[in-house]
Design an enzyme around this catalytic site. Structure first.
Site, PDB file in Angstrom:
ATOM      1  N   GLY A   1      10.189  47.097   2.008  1.00  0.00           N
ATOM      2  CA  GLY A   1      10.033  46.529   0.673  1.00  0.00           C
ATOM      3  C   GLY A   1      11.111  45.514   0.351  1.00  0.00           C
TER       4      GLY A   1
ATOM      5  N   GLU B   1       2.837  56.667   6.602  1.00  0.00           N
ATOM      6  CA  GLU B   1       3.436  56.704   5.258  1.00  0.00           C
ATOM      7  C   GLU B   1       2.449  57.321   4.250  1.00  0.00           C
ATOM      8  OE1 GLU B   1       5.121  52.821   4.183  1.00  0.00           O
ATOM      9  OE2 GLU B   1       4.252  53.080   2.197  1.00  0.00           O
TER      10      GLU B   1
ATOM     11  N   HIS C   1       2.416  52.618  11.088  1.00  0.00           N
ATOM     12  CA  HIS C   1       3.537  53.039  10.234  1.00  0.00           C
ATOM     13  C   HIS C   1       3.055  53.255   8.798  1.00  0.00           C
ATOM     14  CE1 HIS C   1       6.431  51.876   7.125  1.00  0.00           C
ATOM     15  NE2 HIS C   1       7.382  52.391   7.865  1.00  0.00           N
ATOM     16  N   ASN C   2       2.317  52.307   8.273  1.00  0.00           N
ATOM     17  CA  ASN C   2       1.839  52.443   6.892  1.00  0.00           C
ATOM     18  C   ASN C   2       0.870  53.613   6.750  1.00  0.00           C
ATOM     19  OD1 ASN C   2       3.255  50.029   6.636  1.00  0.00           O
ATOM     20  ND2 ASN C   2       1.814  49.210   5.143  1.00  0.00           N
TER      21      ASN C   2
ATOM     22  N   SER D   1       9.093  46.340   7.394  1.00  0.00           N
ATOM     23  CA  SER D   1       8.954  47.439   6.432  1.00  0.00           C
ATOM     24  C   SER D   1      10.259  47.695   5.703  1.00  0.00           C
ATOM     25  CB  SER D   1       8.519  48.726   7.134  1.00  0.00           C
ATOM     26  OG  SER D   1       8.532  49.786   6.197  1.00  0.00           O
TER      27      SER D   1
ATOM     28  N   LYS E   1       2.964  48.250  12.775  1.00  0.00           N
ATOM     29  CA  LYS E   1       3.265  48.270  11.329  1.00  0.00           C
ATOM     30  C   LYS E   1       2.123  48.938  10.564  1.00  0.00           C
ATOM     31  CE  LYS E   1       5.081  47.456   7.274  1.00  0.00           C
ATOM     32  NZ  LYS E   1       4.333  46.749   6.330  1.00  0.00           N
TER      33      LYS E   1
HETATM   34  P1  NBP Z   1       3.219  37.357  -2.245  1.00  0.00           P
HETATM   35  O1  NBP Z   1       2.419  38.154  -1.309  1.00  0.00           O
HETATM   36  O2  NBP Z   1       3.107  37.643  -3.695  1.00  0.00           O
HETATM   37  O3  NBP Z   1       2.920  35.820  -2.002  1.00  0.00           O
HETATM   38  C1  NBP Z   1       3.555  34.832  -2.774  1.00  0.00           C
HETATM   39  C2  NBP Z   1       4.038  33.705  -1.896  1.00  0.00           C
HETATM   40  O4  NBP Z   1       2.957  33.170  -1.133  1.00  0.00           O
HETATM   41  C3  NBP Z   1       4.601  32.579  -2.710  1.00  0.00           C
HETATM   42  O5  NBP Z   1       5.687  32.041  -2.031  1.00  0.00           O
HETATM   43  C4  NBP Z   1       3.428  31.605  -2.741  1.00  0.00           C
HETATM   44  O6  NBP Z   1       3.803  30.264  -2.985  1.00  0.00           O
HETATM   45  C5  NBP Z   1       2.944  31.756  -1.345  1.00  0.00           C
HETATM   46  N1  NBP Z   1       1.605  31.186  -1.107  1.00  0.00           N
HETATM   47  C6  NBP Z   1       0.390  31.588  -1.514  1.00  0.00           C
HETATM   48 BR1  NBP Z   1       0.105  33.022  -2.627  1.00  0.00          BR
HETATM   49  N2  NBP Z   1      -0.611  30.838  -1.080  1.00  0.00           N
HETATM   50  C7  NBP Z   1      -0.018  29.869  -0.368  1.00  0.00           C
HETATM   51  C8  NBP Z   1      -0.517  28.745   0.324  1.00  0.00           C
HETATM   52  N3  NBP Z   1      -1.825  28.496   0.400  1.00  0.00           N
HETATM   53  N4  NBP Z   1       0.382  27.921   0.908  1.00  0.00           N
HETATM   54  C9  NBP Z   1       1.698  28.180   0.835  1.00  0.00           C
HETATM   55  N5  NBP Z   1       2.223  29.231   0.184  1.00  0.00           N
HETATM   56  C10 NBP Z   1       1.381  30.080  -0.393  1.00  0.00           C
HETATM   57  O7  NBP Z   1       4.780  37.439  -1.833  1.00  0.00           O
HETATM   58  P2  NBP Z   1       5.656  38.706  -1.466  1.00  0.00           P
HETATM   59  O8  NBP Z   1       5.362  39.861  -2.341  1.00  0.00           O
HETATM   60  O9  NBP Z   1       7.052  38.202  -1.375  1.00  0.00           O
HETATM   61  O10 NBP Z   1       5.151  39.101  -0.009  1.00  0.00           O
HETATM   62  C11 NBP Z   1       5.178  38.213   1.103  1.00  0.00           C
HETATM   63  C12 NBP Z   1       4.531  38.887   2.299  1.00  0.00           C
HETATM   64  O11 NBP Z   1       5.240  40.066   2.602  1.00  0.00           O
HETATM   65  C13 NBP Z   1       3.087  39.317   2.071  1.00  0.00           C
HETATM   66  O12 NBP Z   1       2.356  39.164   3.260  1.00  0.00           O
HETATM   67  C14 NBP Z   1       3.184  40.767   1.735  1.00  0.00           C
HETATM   68  O13 NBP Z   1       2.036  41.495   2.110  1.00  0.00           O
HETATM   69  C15 NBP Z   1       4.364  41.175   2.525  1.00  0.00           C
HETATM   70  N6  NBP Z   1       5.063  42.268   1.835  1.00  0.00           N
HETATM   71  C16 NBP Z   1       5.662  43.166   2.558  1.00  0.00           C
HETATM   72  C17 NBP Z   1       6.331  44.189   1.965  1.00  0.00           C
HETATM   73  C18 NBP Z   1       6.987  45.133   2.826  1.00  0.00           C
HETATM   74  O14 NBP Z   1       7.515  46.137   2.388  1.00  0.00           O
HETATM   75  N7  NBP Z   1       7.011  44.850   4.094  1.00  0.00           N
HETATM   76  C19 NBP Z   1       6.441  44.309   0.595  1.00  0.00           C
HETATM   77  C20 NBP Z   1       5.827  43.386  -0.136  1.00  0.00           C
HETATM   78  C21 NBP Z   1       5.153  42.360   0.508  1.00  0.00           C
HETATM   79  P3  NBP Z   1       3.873  29.683  -4.500  1.00  0.00           P
HETATM   80  O15 NBP Z   1       5.212  30.079  -5.018  1.00  0.00           O
HETATM   81  O16 NBP Z   1       3.727  28.233  -4.322  1.00  0.00           O
HETATM   82  O17 NBP Z   1       2.738  30.314  -5.263  1.00  0.00           O
END
Ligand code: NBP
Length: 479
Positions: free
Chosen positions: A130, A189, A185-186, A128, A182
Site C-alpha cells: 500500500g 490475503e 499473494h492478494n 505490495s 502478486k
Molecule cells: P490510481 O490507480 O488512482 O491512478 C492514478 C494515476 O494514473 C494518476 O497518475 C493518473 O494521471 C494516471 N493515469 C490515468 Br488514471 N490514466 C492515465 C493515462 N491514460 N495516461 C497517463 N496517466 C494516466 O493511482 P494509485 O492509487 O497511486 O495506484 C497506482 C497503481 O498502483 C495502480 O495500478 C494500482 O492498482 C496500484 N496500487 C497498488 C497498491 C498496492 O498496495 N500495491 C495500492 C494502491 C494501488 P492524472 O494525474 O493525469 O489523472
C-alpha cells in the site's frame, strides 16, 4: 540524461515510490505525470529530494540515462496501456519499462511479448504494501527478463522492505511471473482476513467476548506463532472508537465487504488450472454473500428462529486460535500449490522458498509464519504440500481436535465459519483413505459412458449398467 530511474504516474503510490527511490544513495529520480499539477505538488512538498521533473513525456525520456528505466504507477488497464505506448515510441533497444501497478498477469504476458519484439524490456512487477509500503519499503515481485533484472535488481533492492536482513525482492521469473505471484499473494490475503474475521465472530457471538476483551485476545495472539501485520491491525481496528455514536467503530461499519477484484482473479485462474484454492474461494464468496443485503434480509425473515449458541468449553479462545492456525496452513498450502501450477503452465522457474522470503516484510501478509514456510522449502523444495512439512504437520496434529470442536460449535450455533470448515474438509479429503469420487465415477460411467479405472488392475473400464444397455450392445453387431 542524468536520472538512473524514472517514475510515471504521481498519484499516491507513484509519488511515494519516487520519494522512496530518491531517498536511497545513488539514485537520481526523474518524475512525470499526465496532469502537471500532481508533479507540481510533489515538487512543492519534496523538491529538495533532487527530482528531475518534466512537463511532458519527451522531457521525461530525455532526462533518463541509458539503459533508460522507467516505473509506471498509473491506473491498471487502459491507463497502463496508454503510458506503455508513449514510452515504447520513444525508448530504444535495451531500455526497460516497469509496470508497478496491479496488472492482470495475462496482460503482462501480452505486453512483455509485444515489447520484446521491439527490443524493449518489459518488467511486470507486483508491489505490495500500500501507500506506506511504497514510501518506506514494499515487498516487490518483479517478472521480466534476466537482462532487465541486472539493471533493475540493485535499484529495487535499494527500496524494498528488509526482513531478517534480506531485501524483500527477488527476480520471480520471466514475463508475467511477478504479477502472477502478486495475484496469489492478494488471494492469500483474502483468505487470511476471512479466517481472522471468523475468529472474531465466534469469539464475539459464541464466546460472548466484548470488543474490549477481543482487543486483548488479538494482542496476545500477536505475541505467539500468529504474529503478523493483519493480526496486529485487527487489534487496532477493534480498538477504534466512533466519536459520533460512542460505540466501537467496528459496530457501526456496515457488514458488507467490498473488493477490487484480485481475489476473483486468483480463484478464476486456480479453477482454470485445476487447483483447489477453497480457502481463497470461500473468502471471495463470503464477501459476495455479505454484499447482498436484500437477499440476506429475505432469508433472515423466512428463518427467524435461529439456533441457540452452544455453551463453550473451557479454553474456547485457544481452540479458536488453533482452528485459525490450522486453517491458515491450509490456505497457504493451497496458495503455494497455485504458484506451482502457474509456474508449470507458463514455464516459470519460481522458488517457493524465495516467495515466502520476500513476503516477510513490507506486504500485507507479512508474518512470523512465513519464516516457517521458508524453512520448510529450504529443507525440501519438492514438498507435495505444505501440510506434510514436519513442522506444519505437527502443528496441525496438535490443533486438530480443537479445529474439529470449533467447526462443530460453529455449525451447532448457526455461526458461519466457511473458511474454517472448508479448510477442514480439504484436509480431511487429502487425509482420507478413500473418497466418494469412486461413486462419482460410477455415476459418470452410468449416464455418459465416461469410463473408470479399477483399484485391482490397470486399464479403462465401462460397465453395461442396465438391461437396456446390454440389449443395445448385443444388438450392435447386427445394426
Ligand atoms: P490510481 O490507480 O488512482 O491512478 C492514478 C494515476 O494514473 C494518476 O497518475 C493518473 O494521471 C494516471 N493515469 C490515468 Br488514471 N490514466 C492515465 C493515462 N491514460 N495516461 C497517463 N496517466 C494516466 O493511482 P494509485 O492509487 O497511486 O495506484 C497506482 C497503481 O498502483 C495502480 O495500478 C494500482 O492498482 C496500484 N496500487 C497498488 C497498491 C498496492 O498496495 N500495491 C495500492 C494502491 C494501488 P492524472 O494525474 O493525469 O489523472
Amino acid at each position: 540524461g542524468q536520472a538512473n530511474i524514472g517514475v510515471i504516474g504521481l498519484a499516491v503510490m507513484g509519488s511515494n515510490l519516487a520519494r522512496n527511490l530518491a531517498s536511497r544513495e545513488g539514485n537520481t529520480v526523474a518524475v512525470y505525470n499526465r496532469t502537471y499539477a500532481r508533479t507540481q505538488e510533489l515538487m512543492d512538498e519534496h523538491g529538495d529530494m533532487g527530482f528531475i521533473a518534466s512537463e511532458d513525456i519527451d522531457g521525461f525520456v530525455a532526462s533518463l540515462s541509458k539503459p533508460r528505466t522507467a516505473i509506471i504507477m498509473v491506473q491498471a488497464g487502459k491507463g497502463t496501456d496508454a503510458v506503455i505506448g508513449q514510452l515504447a515510441e520513444r525508448f530504444e533497444e535495451g531500455d526497460i519499462i516497469v509496470d508497478g501497478g496491479n496488472a492482470n498477469f495475462h496482460d503482462t504476458i501480452r505486453r512483455e511479448h509485444d515489447l520484446r519484439d521491439k527490443g524493449l524490456n518489459f518488467v511486470g512487477t507486483g508491489i505490495s504494501g500500500g501507500e506506506e509500503g511504497a514510501l518506506k519499503g514494499p515487498s516487490i515481485m518483479p517478472g521480466g527478463s534476466d537482462e532487465a533484472w541486472e539493471t533493475l535488481g540493485p535499484i529495487l533492492r535499494s527500496i524494498a522492505a528488509v526482513a531478517e536482513g534480506e531485501p524483500c525482492v527477488t527476480h520471480v521469473g520471466t514475463d508475467g511471473a511477478g504479477h502472477f505471484v502478486k495475484m496469489v499473494h492478494n488471494g492469500i490475503e483474502y483468505a487470511d482476513m476471512q479466517l481472522i474475521a471468523e475468529s472474531y465472530d465466534l469469539l464475539r457471538r459464541v464466546g460472548g467476548h466484548s470488543t474490549d476483551d477481543l482487543v486483548k485476545v488479538f494482542e496476545q495472539w500477536n505475541e505467539g506463532d500468529l504474529e503478523s501485520y493483519l493480526i496486529e491491525i485487527t487489534g487496532e481496528v477493534l480498538k477504534q472508537q466512533d466519536p459520533e455514536s460512542g460505540k466501537a467503530l467496528v459496530d457501526v461499519i456496515r457488514d458488507e465487504a467490498g473488493s477490487k477484484g484480485t481475489g476473483v482473479w486468483t480463484v478464476q485462474n486456480a479453477v482454470g488450472l485445476g487447483v483447489p484454492v477453497s480457502g481463497i474461494g470461500e473468502a471471495v464468496f463470503a464477501r459476495a454473500v455479505s454484499s447482498k443485503p436484500a437477499q440476506r434480509a429475505a432469508v433472515r425473515q423466512a428463518f427467524p428462529d435461529r439456533p441457540d449458541v452452544v455453551d463453550v468449553p473451557d479454553g474456547f479462545e485457544d481452540d479458536v486460535r488453533a482452528a485459525l492456525y490450522a486453517s491458515k496452513v491450509v490456505a497457504y498450502a493451497q496458495g503455494f500449490d497455485l504458484i506451482i501450477a502457474g509456474a508449470k503452465e507458463y514455464d516459470w522457474d519460481i522458488s517457493l522458498g524465495d516467495m515466502a522470503k520476500i513476503w516477510r516484510g513490507g506486504c500485507i501478509i507479512r508474518a512470523q509464519f512465513l519464516n516457517r514456510i521458508v524453512e520448510a522449502y529450504d529443507k525440501n523444495p519438492e514438498l507435495e504440500s505444505l501440510l506434510v512439512d514436519p513442522y506444519f504437520a505437527d502443528a496441525v496434529k496438535e490443533g486438530e481436535a480443537a479445529w474439529r470442536r470449533i467447526v462443530g460449535i460453529a455449525a451447532a450455533s448457526g455461526v458461519p465459519a466457511p473458511g474454517f470448515s472448508s479448510a477442514l474438509a480439504y484436509f480431511d479429503s487429502l487425509a482420507s483413505d478413500r473418497l466418494p469420487a469412486s461413486l462419482i465415477q460410477g455415476l459418470r460411467d452410468f449416464f455418459g459412458a465416461h469410463t473408470y479405472q479399477r483399484v485391482d488392475k490397470d486399464g479403462t473400464f465401462h460397465t453395461l449398467w442396465s438391461e437396456d444397455d446390454r440389449r443395445e450392445v448385443e444388438q450392435e453387431p447386427s445394426t
